[in-house]
Design a protein around this motif. Structure first.
Motif, short mmCIF file in Angstrom:
data_model
loop_
_atom_site.label_atom_id
_atom_site.label_comp_id
_atom_site.label_asym_id
_atom_site.label_seq_id
_atom_site.Cartn_x
_atom_site.Cartn_y
_atom_site.Cartn_z
N LEU A 175 22.27 -26.22 17.12
CA LEU A 175 23.39 -26.99 17.65
C LEU A 175 24.24 -26.11 18.56
CD1 LEU A 175 24.36 -28.71 14.31
CD2 LEU A 175 22.79 -29.53 16.06
N ALA A 176 24.57 -26.65 19.70
CA ALA A 176 25.45 -25.96 20.65
C ALA A 176 26.60 -26.89 20.98
CB ALA A 176 24.70 -25.57 21.91
N PHE B 46 30.01 -19.16 23.45
CA PHE B 46 30.47 -18.53 22.22
C PHE B 46 29.55 -18.97 21.09
CE2 PHE B 46 32.54 -22.62 22.10
CZ PHE B 46 32.61 -22.96 20.76
N GLY B 47 29.64 -18.26 20.00
CA GLY B 47 28.74 -18.48 18.88
C GLY B 47 27.78 -17.31 18.73
N PRO B 48 26.84 -17.44 17.81
CA PRO B 48 25.90 -16.32 17.56
C PRO B 48 25.14 -15.92 18.82
CG PRO B 48 25.77 -17.96 15.82
CD PRO B 48 26.62 -18.55 16.87
N ARG B 49 24.96 -14.61 18.99
CA ARG B 49 24.26 -14.06 20.13
C ARG B 49 23.43 -12.85 19.68
NH1 ARG B 49 27.01 -16.42 24.32
NH2 ARG B 49 25.69 -15.36 25.86
N GLY C 252 22.88 -20.20 19.50
CA GLY C 252 23.28 -21.44 18.87
C GLY C 252 23.43 -21.26 17.38
N GLY C 253 23.64 -22.36 16.66
CA GLY C 253 23.80 -22.27 15.22
C GLY C 253 23.39 -23.55 14.54
N ASN D 175 33.96 -23.79 16.32
CA ASN D 175 33.11 -22.67 15.92
C ASN D 175 31.70 -23.18 15.70
OD1 ASN D 175 32.36 -20.07 15.25
ND2 ASN D 175 32.87 -20.32 13.07
N VAL D 176 30.72 -22.32 15.91
CA VAL D 176 29.32 -22.60 15.61
C VAL D 176 28.74 -21.35 14.96
CG1 VAL D 176 28.65 -21.93 17.96
CG2 VAL D 176 27.10 -23.29 16.59
#
Length: 787
Positions: free
Chosen positions: A654-655, A669-672, A688-689, A721-722
């Motif tokens: 999910l983005a 933004f989010g996990p990278r 994404g997350g 947030n993700v």
């Protein structure tokens, strides 16, 4: 070259007989006719009557109009009457009545025959449209009166389109054999625009707010494109009704428009329109009661379904909704002919309206039949299914009115009139449905641009009444610099004749590494059924299959996480799911508040390579304050992916779209995963997350600029947030942001601009809280979304 003259400009060769000439002014010229000398009172007796100049018209017809017989004594007055009758017949361009001893000579010139009809100078209206307006036709006898009437009708048509300075001049070109070409010279003139709309007497709602209610609009920046800025009298009358409905729906039951003044500018190129209004005071509901004069109807049971409460602002729509609920309950209870009569008591002291709903037995009238006329493409069944009543059912006037509104809401017809008349007996009625169809298909070519995807093209075909069955068909293609999308969607709104919608969709999407670090291909199929549960709730059941593949891009450097996901190749997933929605947004004139709630889940594992549960939810609420000048909107949304077989990939996770959260680039933004490859190349891949949450709060308000500019302002505050990259990617070298506590906070200002190409939104944002690895975006442009 043939000479063109305004008709009626032809003159008689006997102009020298001035004492025997009567000049009749016809249009742009004059026709010279001759009457006998009436200077002396005398009588005549003719042995014979001679008619000269007639070719098409029989001599007997001429004599019958003259009314003079041989051998009779005729006075000068009677001879003049004969002449006047011949002129009034409209058959002759000129008439001379001349006594010559015992012979009366009647010399006539017949009007010519119309050879053909042409229009010159017209650009806004086509020749075939003008031909339908006029009464003159080829091969008919030319008539000056008819031609002038035609010219006036054409000018009136232009006037209805706002071109009040339009002029039409009929002219003739004489041909051989007493024929003429009839030419209408058209000067269309410019649109007489509505330069300004004002109101006098309004204190509760501002001029700006009331102008949004009207169908007539002020001339704006794009006056060459938008056509609603011309003055049309019928539209002004409709605007009066719109104003009344607007105020009534907000409790101002004494509202009335005392006058509408349209003042033409000195240059005759624009109008200043002023509505004089009296608002009155706002009323609220007082006591709400139900009494029953119908023996089998329990008043308490019917009162329980009303959903009206004292203190609520009075609205006729709320009363109608309450009546509809009670009558529907009567149908479920098997009580035929129950009617609900609202009796309203006005309390001026506390500005309330007490409403007493009286349950009565209506007359025993049945629907004999429903007749549908005017539909050439649309099937009768499409129109008939808008009725909740069929032949033989009890007649309910409210249900017939609601059916008429549903037919108009289909948007298949230019007009739709539904009327009831007495049937074969006094206790039966026939419902007549008369419709005029309009085109329902469209083919659109256009371009797109966004700060995220760049330039692109879009081609679409849409048919909302496919094969006249009321079905919807959409074919789309869009391509930007980084992606292409092909799609087809079909919807049957009345599956198997029921109030159930069936839909089918097939799409193919291909993307290149632009805003992401990999290429993708996705082929997706879905189908489903949508059931209405109540007036405000719906349930959708769906099935789908998606096959997707991630590919390495030559334009991006990727880390180990995406490299492993690319190696998985194509992955298929069959899903079944549901989506529940609740929509309390008010219908009717310019609704200003409401709530939309959606919750759904998709279960993957019906075939394919993975198993998971995808849960998603959304809630949006909106209201207007400060006399509806300021709009407040709040929304929350979230989603979760829970895999039980296989694992999520970056393209599946999910983005958060930039429309949901401003202030960051797509996937900003989010996990990278951040690091360098074995060859020393740096990479920074958004992952994404499996979980995301967003809350957004917005306000929209006027900026004080002229309304015709279509510009307003806004402010927003976003929290989002993700997180959760899944077990297969968690812990990989260089993965950051995979936690649930790092919510981002963004504030900003928006500029809304209503343009002919769509409502644009310009966002200026600032991230108040972010992570060091996030990619901030302080400005973006998008199409404005509607609640």
């Amino acid at each position: 070259m043939k000479k063109t003259t305004p008709y009626g400009a032809r003159t008689s060769s006997r102009r020298g007989r001035a004492n025997r000439t009567v000049i009749a002014a016809l249009l742009a010229g004059t026709t010279i006719v001759t009457a006998p000398d009436m200077t002396q009172a005398q009588s005549y007796r003719f042995n014979s009557v001679q008619v000269d100049g007639n070719a098409r018209i029989e001599t007997g017809t001429v004599l019958s109009y003259a009314g003079i017989a041989r051998g009779e004594a005729v006075s000068a007055a009677q001879l003049n009457d004969a002449y006047q009758r011949l002129v009034a017949s409209g058959l002759f361009e000129s008439v001379e009545v001349t006594p010559r001893g015992g012979t009366l000579v009647i010399a006539v010139t017949e009007y010519p025959t119309v050879n053909r009809i042409r229009f010159e100078g017209n650009r806004k209206l086509k020749d075939e449209d003008l031909a339908e307006i006029i009464q003159s036709k080829p091969r008919l006898v030319f008539s000056p009166t008819r031609a002038q009437s035609d010219a006036e009708a054409i000018a009136e048509t232009y006037s209805q389109q706002g071109r009040i300075s339009a002029r039409v001049t009929p002219k003739i070109i004489r041909q051989s054999d007493n024929r003429v070409d009839l030419v209408y010279e058209v000067f269309e003139g410019r649109n007489s625009e509505v330069n300004r709309i004002g109101f006098v007497g309004n204190t509760v709602y501002s001029d700006r707010r009331l102008r949004r209610v009207l169908g007539t609009k002020q001339a704006g920046l794009f006056r060459q494109i938008i056509g609603r800025d011309t003055l049309v009298e019928d539209r002004l009358q409709f605007d009066e009704q719109l104003l009344r409905d607007f105020y009534l729906s907000r409790g101002y039951i004494d509202f009335r428009t005392t006058a509408v003044n349209a003042e033409l500018a000195r240059e005759r190129d624009g109008y200043f329109v002023t509505f004089n209004v009296q608002e009155g005071q706002q009323f609220r509901f007082g006591a709400i009661t139900v009494v029953s004069d119908y023996p089998q109807a329990d008043a308490e049971l019917y009162e329980s379904v009303i959903k009206l409460r004292p203190g609520v602002v009075y609205s006729p729509t709320l009363v109608e909704n309450a009546i509809a609920r009670m009558e529907n309950l009567a149908i479920r209870e098997g009580l035929d002919f129950l009617r609900v009569e609202p009796r309203v008591t006005r309390n001026d002291r506390d500005l309330t309206l007490d409403v007493e709903f009286v349950l009565t037995r209506g007359p025993r009238i049945f629907v004999e039949r429903i007749d549908v006329e005017g539909n050439t493409t649309t099937l009768d069944a499409v129109i008939r299914r808008q009725f909740r009543t069929v032949e033989g059912d009890p007649f309910n006037p409210r249900q017939i009115r609601e059916a008429a509104e549903r037919i108009r809401a289909l948007d298949f017809f230019e007009s739709a009139d539904v009327n009831a008349r007495e049937g074969s007996t006094a206790d039966q009625v026939v419902v007549d449905v008369d419709v005029v169809e309009k085109p329902t298909g469209s083919l659109a070519f256009g371009g797109t641009y966004s700060t995220n995807s760049g330039f692109g093209i879009a081609v679409s075909f849409a048919e909302t009444n496919f094969l006249g069955r009321g079905q919807r068909l959409n074919l789309t293609f869009s391509g930007a610099e980084a992606n292409q999308t092909y799609g087809i969607k079909f919807t049957e709104p009345a599956f198997l004749g029921r109030d159930v919608a069936f839909d089918f969709a097939l799409g193919y999407t291909e993307t290149e590494a632009d805003n992401v670090d990999y290429d993708t291909e996705v082929l997706a199929f879905s189908t489903g059924l949508t059931f209405p549960l109540t007036d405000r709730t719906k349930l959708n059941l769906n099935f789908g299959y998606k096959e997707s593949e991630m590919k390495a891009s030559t334009n991006a450097t990727i880390g180990s996480v995406i490299t492993g996901e690319v190696a998985q190749g194509k992955i298929g997933a069959g899903t079944i799911g549901y989506n529940f929605s609740y929509d309390s947004r008010e219908t009717g004139l310019d609704p200003n508040k409401g709530v939309l709630f959606e919750f759904g889940q998709d279960f993957a594992g019906i075939g394919g390579d993975v198993q998971y549960v995808h849960t998603k939810t959304r809630a949006v609420a909106q209201t207007r304050i400060l006399n509806e000048e300021v709009t407040l909107r709040a929304s929350v949304r979230g989603g979760m992916l829970n895999y039980t077989k296989g694992s999520s990939r970056t393209m599946d996770r999910l983005a958060i779209l930039s429309d949901y959260v401003r202030g960051f680039e797509p996937d900003g933004f989010g996990p990278r995963q951040i690091g360098t490859t074995g060859g020393g190349a740096a990479f920074d891949n958004a992952l994404g997350g499996n979980i995301y949450a967003v809350a957004s709060f917005e306000a929209e308000f006027p900026l004080g600029l002229p309304e015709e500019y279509g510009v307003s302002g806004g402010a927003f505050y976003d929290i989002a947030n993700v997180w959760d990259v899944g077990a297969s990617s968690a812990g990989a070298a260089g993965v950051v942001g995979d936690d649930s506590g790092a919510f981002r906070h963004v504030v900003g200002l928006s500029l809304f601009w209503d343009t002919p190409i769509g409502p644009l939104r310009f966002n200026f944002s600032k991230a108040l809280k972010k992570e060091s690895f996030d990619r901030e975006q302080t400005f973006n442009v998008s199409i404005r979304s509607q609640f």
